[in-house]
Design a protein around this motif. Structure first.
Motif, PDB file in Angstrom:
ATOM      1  N   LEU A 114       0.868  -1.177   0.000  1.00 25.59           N
ATOM      2  CA  LEU A 114       0.000   0.000   0.000  1.00 25.59           C
ATOM      3  C   LEU A 114       0.903   1.224   0.000  1.00 25.59           C
ATOM      4  N   ILE A 115       0.707   2.110  -0.969  1.00 32.26           N
ATOM      5  CA  ILE A 115       1.518   3.318  -1.059  1.00 32.26           C
ATOM      6  C   ILE A 115       0.624   4.507  -1.408  1.00 32.26           C
ATOM      7  N   ASP A 116       1.159   5.699  -1.228  1.00 34.24           N
ATOM      8  CA  ASP A 116       0.501   6.898  -1.730  1.00 34.24           C
ATOM      9  C   ASP A 116       0.816   7.023  -3.215  1.00 34.24           C
ATOM     10  N   ARG A 117      -0.138   7.520  -3.984  1.00 34.83           N
ATOM     11  CA  ARG A 117       0.072   7.644  -5.437  1.00 34.83           C
ATOM     12  C   ARG A 117       1.300   8.501  -5.771  1.00 34.83           C
ATOM     13  N   THR A 118       1.627   9.426  -4.891  1.00 35.90           N
ATOM     14  CA  THR A 118       2.767  10.296  -5.173  1.00 35.90           C
ATOM     15  C   THR A 118       4.088   9.541  -5.146  1.00 35.90           C
ATOM     16  N   ASP A 119       4.094   8.333  -4.556  1.00 31.87           N
ATOM     17  CA  ASP A 119       5.317   7.533  -4.500  1.00 31.87           C
ATOM     18  C   ASP A 119       5.385   6.486  -5.609  1.00 31.87           C
ATOM     19  N   ALA A 120       4.378   6.441  -6.462  1.00 29.62           N
ATOM     20  CA  ALA A 120       4.319   5.393  -7.486  1.00 29.62           C
ATOM     21  C   ALA A 120       5.520   5.449  -8.426  1.00 29.62           C
ATOM     22  N   ARG A 121       5.917   6.647  -8.828  1.00 24.74           N
ATOM     23  CA  ARG A 121       7.026   6.774  -9.772  1.00 24.74           C
ATOM     24  C   ARG A 121       8.342   6.293  -9.163  1.00 24.74           C
TER      25      ARG A 121
ATOM     26  N   LEU B  59      -9.677   2.669 -14.608  1.00 26.85           N
ATOM     27  CA  LEU B  59     -11.069   3.059 -14.327  1.00 26.85           C
ATOM     28  C   LEU B  59     -11.665   2.302 -13.153  1.00 26.85           C
ATOM     29  N   HIS B  60     -11.320   1.022 -13.005  1.00 22.49           N
ATOM     30  CA  HIS B  60     -12.041   0.169 -12.058  1.00 22.49           C
ATOM     31  C   HIS B  60     -11.229  -0.311 -10.860  1.00 22.49           C
ATOM     32  N   LEU B  61      -9.910  -0.353 -10.958  1.00 22.41           N
ATOM     33  CA  LEU B  61      -9.122  -1.020  -9.921  1.00 22.41           C
ATOM     34  C   LEU B  61      -8.405  -0.031  -9.016  1.00 22.41           C
ATOM     35  N   ASN B  62      -8.080  -0.524  -7.822  1.00 17.96           N
ATOM     36  CA  ASN B  62      -7.436   0.331  -6.822  1.00 17.96           C
ATOM     37  C   ASN B  62      -5.923   0.162  -6.812  1.00 17.96           C
ATOM     38  N   ASN B  63      -5.391  -0.520  -7.797  1.00 18.03           N
ATOM     39  CA  ASN B  63      -3.952  -0.729  -7.849  1.00 18.03           C
ATOM     40  C   ASN B  63      -3.442  -0.534  -9.273  1.00 18.03           C
ATOM     41  N   ALA B  64      -2.142  -0.305  -9.366  1.00 17.76           N
ATOM     42  CA  ALA B  64      -1.514  -0.163 -10.673  1.00 17.76           C
ATOM     43  C   ALA B  64      -1.271  -1.544 -11.271  1.00 17.76           C
ATOM     44  N   MET B  65      -0.998  -1.574 -12.557  1.00 17.09           N
ATOM     45  CA  MET B  65      -0.630  -2.837 -13.184  1.00 17.09           C
ATOM     46  C   MET B  65       0.602  -3.404 -12.484  1.00 17.09           C
TER      47      MET B  65
ATOM     48  N   PRO C 158       7.433 -19.215 -10.965  1.00 22.32           N
ATOM     49  CA  PRO C 158       7.322 -18.765 -12.355  1.00 22.32           C
ATOM     50  C   PRO C 158       7.584 -17.276 -12.517  1.00 22.32           C
ATOM     51  N   TYR C 159       7.374 -16.504 -11.450  1.00 24.84           N
ATOM     52  CA  TYR C 159       7.632 -15.065 -11.525  1.00 24.84           C
ATOM     53  C   TYR C 159       7.731 -14.493 -10.119  1.00 24.84           C
ATOM     54  N   TYR C 160       8.437 -13.379 -10.008  1.00 24.39           N
ATOM     55  CA  TYR C 160       8.345 -12.505  -8.841  1.00 24.39           C
ATOM     56  C   TYR C 160       7.385 -11.389  -9.220  1.00 24.39           C
ATOM     57  N   GLY C 161       6.530 -10.991  -8.296  1.00 25.37           N
ATOM     58  CA  GLY C 161       5.558  -9.952  -8.598  1.00 25.37           C
ATOM     59  C   GLY C 161       5.466  -8.920  -7.494  1.00 25.37           C
ATOM     60  N   VAL C 162       5.361  -7.664  -7.864  1.00 27.83           N
ATOM     61  CA  VAL C 162       5.160  -6.582  -6.902  1.00 27.83           C
ATOM     62  C   VAL C 162       3.927  -5.803  -7.337  1.00 27.83           C
ATOM     63  N   ASP C 163       3.000  -5.658  -6.400  1.00 24.59           N
ATOM     64  CA  ASP C 163       1.720  -5.006  -6.690  1.00 24.59           C
ATOM     65  C   ASP C 163       1.604  -3.761  -5.830  1.00 24.59           C
ATOM     66  N   MET C 164       1.472  -2.587  -6.456  1.00 27.87           N
ATOM     67  CA  MET C 164       1.305  -1.348  -5.695  1.00 27.87           C
ATOM     68  C   MET C 164      -0.171  -0.966  -5.653  1.00 27.87           C
ATOM     69  N   CYS C 165      -0.682  -0.805  -4.442  1.00 27.88           N
ATOM     70  CA  CYS C 165      -2.103  -0.530  -4.219  1.00 27.88           C
ATOM     71  C   CYS C 165      -2.253   0.872  -3.641  1.00 27.88           C
ATOM     72  N   PHE C 166      -3.316   1.574  -4.053  1.00 21.30           N
ATOM     73  CA  PHE C 166      -3.529   2.950  -3.629  1.00 21.30           C
ATOM     74  C   PHE C 166      -4.731   3.108  -2.695  1.00 21.30           C
ATOM     75  N   ASP C 167      -5.449   2.031  -2.443  1.00 22.82           N
ATOM     76  CA  ASP C 167      -6.607   2.057  -1.552  1.00 22.82           C
ATOM     77  C   ASP C 167      -6.931   0.615  -1.191  1.00 22.82           C
ATOM     78  N   LEU C 168      -7.559   0.402  -0.040  1.00 22.17           N
ATOM     79  CA  LEU C 168      -7.918  -0.956   0.350  1.00 22.17           C
ATOM     80  C   LEU C 168      -9.144  -1.459  -0.393  1.00 22.17           C
ATOM     81  N   PHE C 169      -9.891  -0.541  -1.037  1.00 17.67           N
ATOM     82  CA  PHE C 169     -11.147  -0.916  -1.673  1.00 17.67           C
ATOM     83  C   PHE C 169     -11.132  -0.557  -3.155  1.00 17.67           C
ATOM     84  N   GLN C 170     -11.892  -1.328  -3.922  1.00 18.51           N
ATOM     85  CA  GLN C 170     -11.993  -1.083  -5.352  1.00 18.51           C
ATOM     86  C   GLN C 170     -12.764   0.207  -5.631  1.00 18.51           C
ATOM     87  N   ARG C 171     -12.430   0.835  -6.740  1.00 16.87           N
ATOM     88  CA  ARG C 171     -13.181   2.004  -7.160  1.00 16.87           C
ATOM     89  C   ARG C 171     -14.630   1.615  -7.438  1.00 16.87           C
TER      90      ARG C 171
END
Length: 377
Positions: free
Chosen positions: A140-147, A183-189, A201-214
């Motif tokens: 879980l991160i703030d959108r300002t830290d996504a970059r 449009l619909h999800l609370n996380n980035a690709m 098969p892969y390592y994955g990192v998921d960045m989320c901006f809210d606990l709930f879906q839009r």
């Protein structure tokens, strides 16, 4: 097979990190009393579908459930179960090494985050690296830290997108799919890296901006969640995870989303004992810490009664006695008809079969009334 048969009952009993003497005796009696007709193939299948195969393996190994006192082998696939626990231990240790490196670099870059779900729960709730199966590192991160987070991952060789069908590369999503995510999800690709080993098969990192879906009607103050995040060692490095009340709310929201979403139903990831177990164990921690009033106040603040009550209600069905009945009573909505619904927006449908029958039904994905609209590429 029956959802109340001995095989399903045994999976439910053993799907927990610790067993009481009552659990141990009940499990052994189920095996001994149904030895001539017990369907071990069904048990293996259900344990795998419910993400608890490794947990059953640990219990079978520790308690020697595969032997009668006269040394006759009574569990034909006992070695598969035990090997699943050992393999999951090795796998999770490798994931921890990778994700610990990611977290260390995020610390150095000054990115504020809270580790969610698997990595945090596996270490601090189960306390055995082989008991819970983990895949991605969820943050879980703030959108300002996504970059800044994306820059760190890119330097490590991660790419944003989906795993290609051949499993050897990461593909960018189509513009249609990218638009759907925004449009619909609370996380980035998600970001992926291919390690080239068969068990990962892969390592994955998921960045989320809210606990709930839009569009869910619920929202969380991410800055406040990060402010009250708890310092903890995760994957071998200093890190931060959500506070206990927020962890429980997050886990309940995640369970609700996947249990009622057409996409997860079609991919057989909607109803899994492992998810109900996460909720049960966290609820136990909240009870022990006497933090229910704080938790319920935040549920109301986040407008998340539907999601949290859904998860607690069905967790109480799967693991009776793990949820305080007073909590269920206080949180219970006036209209509970939604408990048998799935889908979202204008496409909401009702299940025709009861919960426990669906829980162990291998064909429930073929009984949905509509198809998911999520782009697959």
């Amino acid at each position: 097979m029956s959802s109340t048969g001995p095989e399903a009952r045994l999976v439910r009993i053993l799907a927990r990190p610790e067993l009481t003497e009552e659990h141990k005796n009940e499990a052994r009696a189920l095996i001994e009393d149904n030895l001539s007709s017990f369907d071990w193939g069904f048990l293996l299948d259900q344990a795998t579908r419910h993400n608890v195969l490794q947990m059953l393996g640990k219990h079978f190994s520790d308690l020697r459930y595969y032997y009668f006192p006269d040394q006759r082998v009574i569990v034909p696939h006992w070695w598969v179960l035990c090997a699943a626990y050992q393999a999951n231990t090795i796998r999770n240790e490798a994931l921890a090494a990778e994700y610990g490196h990611v977290l260390s670099l995020l610390n150095d870059a000054g990115v504020r985050y809270a580790v969610r779900k698997g990595a945090a729960l596996g270490e601090h709730l189960y306390r055995d690296s082989g008991l819970r199966r983990t895949s991605d590192l969820d943050l879980l991160i703030d959108r300002t830290d996504a970059r800044r987070l994306a820059d760190v991952l890119t330097e490590l060789g991660y790419e944003q997108g989906r795993i290609a069908p051949d499993g050897k590369s990461v593909q960018r999503l189509s513009k249609q799919a990218q638009g759907f995510w925004r449009l619909h999800l609370n996380n980035a690709m998600p970001f992926h890296r291919i390690p080239g080993r068969p068990d990962i098969p892969y390592y994955g990192v998921d960045m989320c901006f809210d606990l709930f879906q839009r569009g869910s009607g619920s929202v969380t103050p991410v800055g406040e969640l990060l402010d009250r995040a708890v310092k903890a060692e995760i994957c071998g490095v200093p890190a931060a995870m959500l506070s206990l009340p927020d962890q429980l709310i997050d886990t309940c929201a995640h369970l609700y989303k996947e249990a009622t979403n057409l996409y997860y139903i079609e991919h057989e990831r909607d109803l899994q004992l492992s998810k109900f177990l996460d909720v049960a164990l966290l609820a136990g921690r909240v009870t022990a810490a006497d933090e229910w009033q704080t938790t319920l106040a935040r549920v109301q603040e986040y407008q998340a009664v539907r999601q949290v009550y859904y998860a607690l209600h069905f967790t109480d069905q799967v693991f009776p006695g793990e949820i305080d009945p007073r909590v269920l009573s206080e949180l219970r909505p006036s209209d509970c008809s939604y408990l048998e619904e799935y889908g979202s927006g204008q496409d909401v449908f009702r299940w025709r079969t009861p919960f426990f029958e669906r829980l162990f039904d291998r064909g429930r994905r073929y009984r949905v009334a509509a198809r998911s609209a999520v782009p697959t590429a």
